[in-house]
Design a protein around this motif. Structure first.
Motif, mmCIF file in Angstrom:
data_model
loop_
_atom_site.group_PDB
_atom_site.id
_atom_site.type_symbol
_atom_site.label_atom_id
_atom_site.label_comp_id
_atom_site.label_asym_id
_atom_site.label_seq_id
_atom_site.Cartn_x
_atom_site.Cartn_y
_atom_site.Cartn_z
ATOM 1 N N PHE A 145 97.279 70.732 4.814
ATOM 2 C CA PHE A 145 96.020 70.011 4.975
ATOM 3 C C PHE A 145 96.204 68.827 5.914
ATOM 4 N N PRO A 146 95.296 68.643 6.877
ATOM 5 C CA PRO A 146 95.408 67.531 7.822
ATOM 6 C C PRO A 146 94.829 66.243 7.239
ATOM 7 N N THR A 147 95.040 65.160 7.951
ATOM 8 C CA THR A 147 94.383 63.897 7.632
ATOM 9 C C THR A 147 93.118 63.789 8.480
ATOM 10 N N LEU A 148 91.975 63.666 7.828
ATOM 11 C CA LEU A 148 90.707 63.567 8.529
ATOM 12 C C LEU A 148 90.269 62.112 8.629
ATOM 13 N N GLU A 149 89.426 61.835 9.614
ATOM 14 C CA GLU A 149 88.957 60.479 9.867
ATOM 15 C C GLU A 149 87.577 60.261 9.252
ATOM 16 N N SER A 195 89.887 64.965 -2.647
ATOM 17 C CA SER A 195 89.862 63.682 -3.360
ATOM 18 C C SER A 195 90.312 62.516 -2.490
ATOM 19 N N ARG A 196 91.187 62.771 -1.539
ATOM 20 C CA ARG A 196 91.749 61.659 -0.770
ATOM 21 C C ARG A 196 91.152 61.509 0.630
ATOM 22 N N THR A 197 90.346 62.462 1.073
ATOM 23 C CA THR A 197 89.872 62.394 2.448
ATOM 24 C C THR A 197 88.901 61.238 2.655
#
Length: 306
Positions: A116-120, A146-148
């Motif tokens: 899973f990538p980190t989204l902005e 939950s963390r995006t």
């Protein structure tokens, strides 16, 4: 804005012809709710990325080609040697689809945390359907949601045959709604989805309002089949638009295409909720007149609405 659509891509095996008692002909169509929504968003002119697990087998190649032909960016897609998931589609006399799934050990359900990538914050994450509740990867998808920091929408898209235990299905969906609510996101379900989850066919909008309030959602959208669609706010305000009278070929991809039509308009102008719902309803009306999930382009949707 960049849309990132997360979830399954699979093959819908659709009946075409019975040749003899021993033989029949089937069409292998690219499918899966998230794949359909990604293709529809891209065809509507949105910058769209697909975040899903695509197999190295021949069906996986077909799914990649389908997404690329629709203009979907595959930079976030995950390559895997797991076999492609398959759904066998049955259509009733009115073209309404039901599904039998072949999922054990297949591509969509073995997510790993590092995939899973980190989204902005200026991204929009849309996810849902079967891959968000089934398999060992579902808990990793929940952690990701939950963390995006991205804006979020979740299409519940219940498939009872994959998990017949209503209580367990609802528990998993509740965890996902809570995660979406932490970002004041949007949840969508059909009236039939809600009826199955709560074992009650009465007042789906009442359940939608209660869940929007309980989980802190911006709104809960309920599609009502030929009766249109309604968006319910946590305070009970309802915006509803009617459905369209069209000749239905099949309902494959209707809800997925509705979400694409809705999101493409709502993300551009959140103040015009009614207009976004109308655009989503019109997109769904177009797709049900076609065999399989073949969403309209932006120009086709504009012409239809005109």
């Amino acid at each position: 804005m960049r849309f990132v659509v997360c979830g399954e891509a699979l093959i819908d095996l659709m009946p075409e012809e019975v040749i003899s008692p021993e033989e029949s002909r089937w069409i292998a169509r690219s499918g899966g709710g998230p794949l359909n929504s990604a293709a529809a968003l891209s065809r509507l002119g949105q910058d769209t990325y697909f975040l899903g697990r695509l197999s190295s087998d021949a069906f996986g190649d077909q799914l990649r080609s389908h997404l690329e032909a629709a203009g979907v960016n595959l930079e976030l897609a995950v390559d895997t040697d797991d076999p492609t998931s398959v759904a066998v589609v049955s259509l009733d006399g009115e073209g309404k689809a039901s599904y039998t799934f072949h999922f054990d050990g297949t591509s969509n359900f073995n997510w790993k945390p590092e995939e899973f990538p980190t989204l902005e914050a200026d991204d929009w994450l849309h996810f849902g359907s079967i891959g968000s509740v089934l398999g060992p990867g579902a808990r990793h998808m929940l952690d990701f949601v939950s963390r995006t920091e991205a804006a979020i929408s979740f299409d519940i898209n219940v498939r009872p045959s994959t998990l017949p235990d209503r209580a367990e299905y609802f528990r998993l969906v509740s965890d996902l709604m809570a995660a979406v609510g932490r970002g004041a996101g949007i949840v969508k379900a059909s009236d039939e989805d809600i009826a199955w989850l709560v074992d009650d066919e009465e007042n789906p909008l009442g359940y939608a309002q209660a869940w929007a309030e309980e989980y802190g959602l911006a709104m809960f959208i309920v599609t009502l089949g030929p009766d249109g669609v309604a968006a319910v706010r946590p305070d009970g305000r309802v915006v509803q638009v009617p459905g369209h009278k069209v000749e239905v070929v099949d309902t494959v991809g209707a809800g997925d295409t509705f979400m694409a039509g809705f999101l493409s308009a709502y993300a551009d102008d959140p103040s015009d909720l009614e207009g976004a719902l109308e655009r989503g309803a019109a997109a769904a009306a177009i797709v049900v007149t076609r065999q399989g999930a073949k969403p309209p382009t932006s120009a086709e949707l504009d012409d239809y609405l005109a």
